[in-house]
Design a protein around this motif. Structure first.
Motif, PDB file in Angstrom:
ATOM      1  N   ILE A  44       0.854  -1.027   0.008  1.00 32.89           N
ATOM      2  CA  ILE A  44       0.049   0.034   0.096  1.00 32.89           C
ATOM      3  C   ILE A  44       0.874   1.220   0.055  1.00 32.89           C
ATOM      4  O   ILE A  44       0.642   2.046  -0.713  1.00 32.89           O
ATOM      5  CB  ILE A  44      -0.955   0.052   1.294  1.00 32.89           C
ATOM      6  CG1 ILE A  44      -1.826  -1.290   1.097  1.00 32.89           C
ATOM      7  CG2 ILE A  44      -1.525   1.424   1.535  1.00 32.89           C
ATOM      8  CD1 ILE A  44      -3.029  -1.247   2.448  1.00 32.89           C
ATOM      9  N   ASP A  85       2.685   1.731  -3.379  1.00 31.33           N
ATOM     10  CA  ASP A  85       1.896   2.262  -4.337  1.00 31.33           C
ATOM     11  C   ASP A  85       1.491   3.576  -4.327  1.00 31.33           C
ATOM     12  O   ASP A  85       0.762   4.354  -5.173  1.00 31.33           O
ATOM     13  CB  ASP A  85       0.516   1.500  -4.368  1.00 31.33           C
ATOM     14  CG  ASP A  85       1.037  -0.017  -4.838  1.00 31.33           C
ATOM     15  OD1 ASP A  85       1.869  -0.211  -5.425  1.00 31.33           O
ATOM     16  OD2 ASP A  85       0.058  -1.032  -4.778  1.00 31.33           O
ATOM     17  N   SER A  86       1.786   4.198  -3.116  1.00 28.13           N
ATOM     18  CA  SER A  86       1.304   5.586  -2.651  1.00 28.13           C
ATOM     19  C   SER A  86       2.286   6.642  -2.592  1.00 28.13           C
ATOM     20  O   SER A  86       2.099   7.803  -2.845  1.00 28.13           O
ATOM     21  CB  SER A  86       0.563   5.507  -1.256  1.00 28.13           C
ATOM     22  OG  SER A  86      -0.279   4.711  -1.154  1.00 28.13           O
ATOM     23  N   LYS A 109      -3.108  10.297   3.932  1.00 27.39           N
ATOM     24  CA  LYS A 109      -3.596   9.402   2.611  1.00 27.39           C
ATOM     25  C   LYS A 109      -3.358   7.920   2.678  1.00 27.39           C
ATOM     26  O   LYS A 109      -4.103   7.094   2.768  1.00 27.39           O
ATOM     27  CB  LYS A 109      -3.062  10.128   1.464  1.00 27.39           C
ATOM     28  CG  LYS A 109      -3.368   9.113   0.285  1.00 27.39           C
ATOM     29  CD  LYS A 109      -2.379   9.543  -0.993  1.00 27.39           C
ATOM     30  CE  LYS A 109      -2.759   8.818  -2.161  1.00 27.39           C
ATOM     31  NZ  LYS A 109      -1.957   9.380  -3.494  1.00 27.39           N
ATOM     32  N   ILE A 110      -2.127   7.618   3.285  1.00 25.22           N
ATOM     33  CA  ILE A 110      -1.790   6.244   3.442  1.00 25.22           C
ATOM     34  C   ILE A 110      -2.495   5.797   4.711  1.00 25.22           C
ATOM     35  O   ILE A 110      -3.079   4.581   4.635  1.00 25.22           O
ATOM     36  CB  ILE A 110      -0.132   5.868   3.781  1.00 25.22           C
ATOM     37  CG1 ILE A 110       0.442   6.592   2.445  1.00 25.22           C
ATOM     38  CG2 ILE A 110       0.320   4.789   4.341  1.00 25.22           C
ATOM     39  CD1 ILE A 110       2.127   6.360   2.635  1.00 25.22           C
ATOM     40  N   ARG A 111      -2.639   6.621   5.782  1.00 26.75           N
ATOM     41  CA  ARG A 111      -3.153   6.010   6.966  1.00 26.75           C
ATOM     42  C   ARG A 111      -4.907   5.757   6.660  1.00 26.75           C
ATOM     43  O   ARG A 111      -5.237   4.605   7.285  1.00 26.75           O
ATOM     44  CB  ARG A 111      -3.162   7.237   8.035  1.00 26.75           C
ATOM     45  CG  ARG A 111      -3.795   6.837   9.451  1.00 26.75           C
ATOM     46  CD  ARG A 111      -4.039   7.820  10.399  1.00 26.75           C
ATOM     47  NE  ARG A 111      -5.315   8.521   9.707  1.00 26.75           N
ATOM     48  CZ  ARG A 111      -6.564   8.327   9.616  1.00 26.75           C
ATOM     49  NH1 ARG A 111      -6.886   7.095  10.282  1.00 26.75           N
ATOM     50  NH2 ARG A 111      -7.829   8.975   9.060  1.00 26.75           N
ATOM     51  N   GLN A 112      -5.337   6.251   5.731  1.00 26.94           N
ATOM     52  CA  GLN A 112      -6.683   6.087   5.529  1.00 26.94           C
ATOM     53  C   GLN A 112      -6.914   4.920   4.306  1.00 26.94           C
ATOM     54  O   GLN A 112      -7.745   4.009   4.681  1.00 26.94           O
ATOM     55  CB  GLN A 112      -7.345   7.357   4.639  1.00 26.94           C
ATOM     56  CG  GLN A 112      -7.719   8.769   5.452  1.00 26.94           C
ATOM     57  CD  GLN A 112      -8.174   9.802   4.693  1.00 26.94           C
ATOM     58  OE1 GLN A 112      -8.942   9.474   3.616  1.00 26.94           O
ATOM     59  NE2 GLN A 112      -8.181  10.891   5.418  1.00 26.94           N
ATOM     60  N   LYS A 113      -5.966   4.623   3.595  1.00 26.46           N
ATOM     61  CA  LYS A 113      -5.809   3.561   2.773  1.00 26.46           C
ATOM     62  C   LYS A 113      -5.675   2.259   3.598  1.00 26.46           C
ATOM     63  O   LYS A 113      -6.261   1.187   3.320  1.00 26.46           O
ATOM     64  CB  LYS A 113      -4.669   3.796   1.734  1.00 26.46           C
ATOM     65  CG  LYS A 113      -5.061   4.652   0.455  1.00 26.46           C
ATOM     66  CD  LYS A 113      -3.745   4.558  -0.446  1.00 26.46           C
ATOM     67  CE  LYS A 113      -4.152   5.118  -1.714  1.00 26.46           C
ATOM     68  NZ  LYS A 113      -2.947   5.096  -2.625  1.00 26.46           N
ATOM     69  N   ILE A 114      -4.767   2.376   4.821  1.00 26.03           N
ATOM     70  CA  ILE A 114      -4.710   1.074   5.565  1.00 26.03           C
ATOM     71  C   ILE A 114      -5.845   1.054   6.221  1.00 26.03           C
ATOM     72  O   ILE A 114      -6.200  -0.247   6.648  1.00 26.03           O
ATOM     73  CB  ILE A 114      -3.275   1.278   6.351  1.00 26.03           C
ATOM     74  CG1 ILE A 114      -2.017   1.383   5.355  1.00 26.03           C
ATOM     75  CG2 ILE A 114      -3.125   0.313   7.517  1.00 26.03           C
ATOM     76  CD1 ILE A 114      -0.816   1.750   5.881  1.00 26.03           C
ATOM     77  N   GLU A 115      -6.307   2.164   6.889  1.00 24.81           N
ATOM     78  CA  GLU A 115      -7.546   1.960   7.654  1.00 24.81           C
ATOM     79  C   GLU A 115      -8.785   1.133   6.840  1.00 24.81           C
ATOM     80  O   GLU A 115      -9.583   0.388   7.582  1.00 24.81           O
ATOM     81  CB  GLU A 115      -8.063   3.233   8.260  1.00 24.81           C
ATOM     82  CG  GLU A 115      -9.112   3.093   9.146  1.00 24.81           C
ATOM     83  CD  GLU A 115      -9.635   4.455   9.967  1.00 24.81           C
ATOM     84  OE1 GLU A 115      -9.828   4.638  11.120  1.00 24.81           O
ATOM     85  OE2 GLU A 115      -9.542   5.395   8.871  1.00 24.81           O
ATOM     86  N   LYS A 116      -8.903   1.283   5.660  1.00 19.46           N
ATOM     87  CA  LYS A 116      -9.894   0.896   4.780  1.00 19.46           C
ATOM     88  C   LYS A 116      -9.730  -0.168   4.114  1.00 19.46           C
ATOM     89  O   LYS A 116     -10.614  -1.196   3.830  1.00 19.46           O
ATOM     90  CB  LYS A 116     -10.232   1.978   3.803  1.00 19.46           C
ATOM     91  CG  LYS A 116     -11.050   3.188   4.175  1.00 19.46           C
ATOM     92  CD  LYS A 116     -10.798   4.252   2.954  1.00 19.46           C
ATOM     93  CE  LYS A 116     -11.375   5.636   3.596  1.00 19.46           C
ATOM     94  NZ  LYS A 116     -11.611   6.505   2.327  1.00 19.46           N
ATOM     95  N   ALA A 117      -8.468  -0.981   4.172  1.00 15.37           N
ATOM     96  CA  ALA A 117      -8.139  -2.078   3.866  1.00 15.37           C
ATOM     97  C   ALA A 117      -8.461  -3.235   4.469  1.00 15.37           C
ATOM     98  O   ALA A 117      -8.593  -3.378   5.823  1.00 15.37           O
ATOM     99  CB  ALA A 117      -6.400  -2.024   3.434  1.00 15.37           C
TER     100      ALA A 117
END
Length: 251
Positions: free
Chosen positions: A157, A160-161, A194-202
């Motif tokens: 993740i 990719d960011s 941005k990365i925090r949100q991506k990980i939280e949603k994964a």
């Protein structure tokens, strides 16, 4: 004819060793090309320019020619295997094999020169340090294999960011650093969120949801490398103390 046979064997035995020397001294491709050219040149000189008793010579040097081809093939194969092993060793020395992130020692080696360049030309460098929340619980509950899968997915993740010029580093255990050249802390904080949100949603398979805490810091005028690392480490642990799953920026 006995004299010719003896002369042929003594005259040609030495040149069959050429590939062995070539593959020791040069890369596989260069050594292969040199061996082919050298072998062709010897055949041309002896059998075309010195064409005396051509078929008789050829009959008695067959075994040497076969040995020469074997040496070329064997040398090339050995050289390619050696190159693959060297590449693997280089990867082991520079990258974490689980996540593909750079390891701590390689990062510190490269960071020193980048740090000095930033100070000389006065351009910003920021670091993001992040830590997986309650990762010990993941390992204890689901096992280390599941923990490894979490680490790999988070690393993907992040990779990719970030930009190609940015570097992901496995700092140790579940702790990572993102090195951001020519980036101010405000921009680094936006990326971290941005990365925090991506990980939280994964979704992390059997583990379910995973969160991560972030610290962000920027190099200041009189900072040393240790100063910057301590600064980003301090704000990371502030994020963890204040509830985790958040981004904290150094003042």
């Amino acid at each position: 004819m006995g004299i010719l046979v003896q002369d042929v064997h003594y005259n040609y035995m030495w040149f069959a060793l050429f590939p062995a020397v070539a593959f020791v001294l040069f890369p596989a491709g260069i050594a292969l090309g040199a061996s082919i050219i050298f072998g062709a040149a010897i055949v041309f000189i002896e059998f075309v320019l010195h064409g005396r008793a051509f078929w008789l010579k050829f009959y008695y040097v067959q075994e040497i020619l076969i040995f020469y081809c074997f040496m070329v093939f064997g040398g090339y194969l050995y050289s390619k295997i050696l190159e693959e092993h060297e590449l693997i060793l280089q990867r082991l020395a520079t990258k974490d094999m689980l996540t593909g992130a750079y390891n701590r020692w390689k990062f510190l080696e490269d960071f020193e020169s980048e740090f000095e360049r930033a100070r000389r030309y006065n351009y910003p460098i920021s670091l993001i340090m992040f830590d997986i929340d309650h990762f010990k619980k993941v390992n204890d509950t689901y096992g280390h294999d599941a923990g490894d899968r979490v680490l790999k997915k988070i690393a993907k993740i992040v990779k990719d960011s970030i930009r190609k010029v940015d570097t992901l580093v496995r700092w140790g255990g579940e702790e990572f650093i993102i090195f951001l050249p020519n980036t101010k802390k405000e921009g680094a904080a936006v990326l971290a969120e941005k990365i925090r949100q991506k990980i939280e949603k994964a979704n992390f398979d059997e583990v379910g949801k995973v969160t991560v805490s972030f610290g962000v810091a920027q190099i200041e005028k009189n900072d040393t490398i240790d100063d910057l690392l301590k600064k980003v480490d301090k704000v990371l642990y502030k994020a963890k103390r204040e509830g985790r799953n958040r981004v904290e920026v150094a003042p």
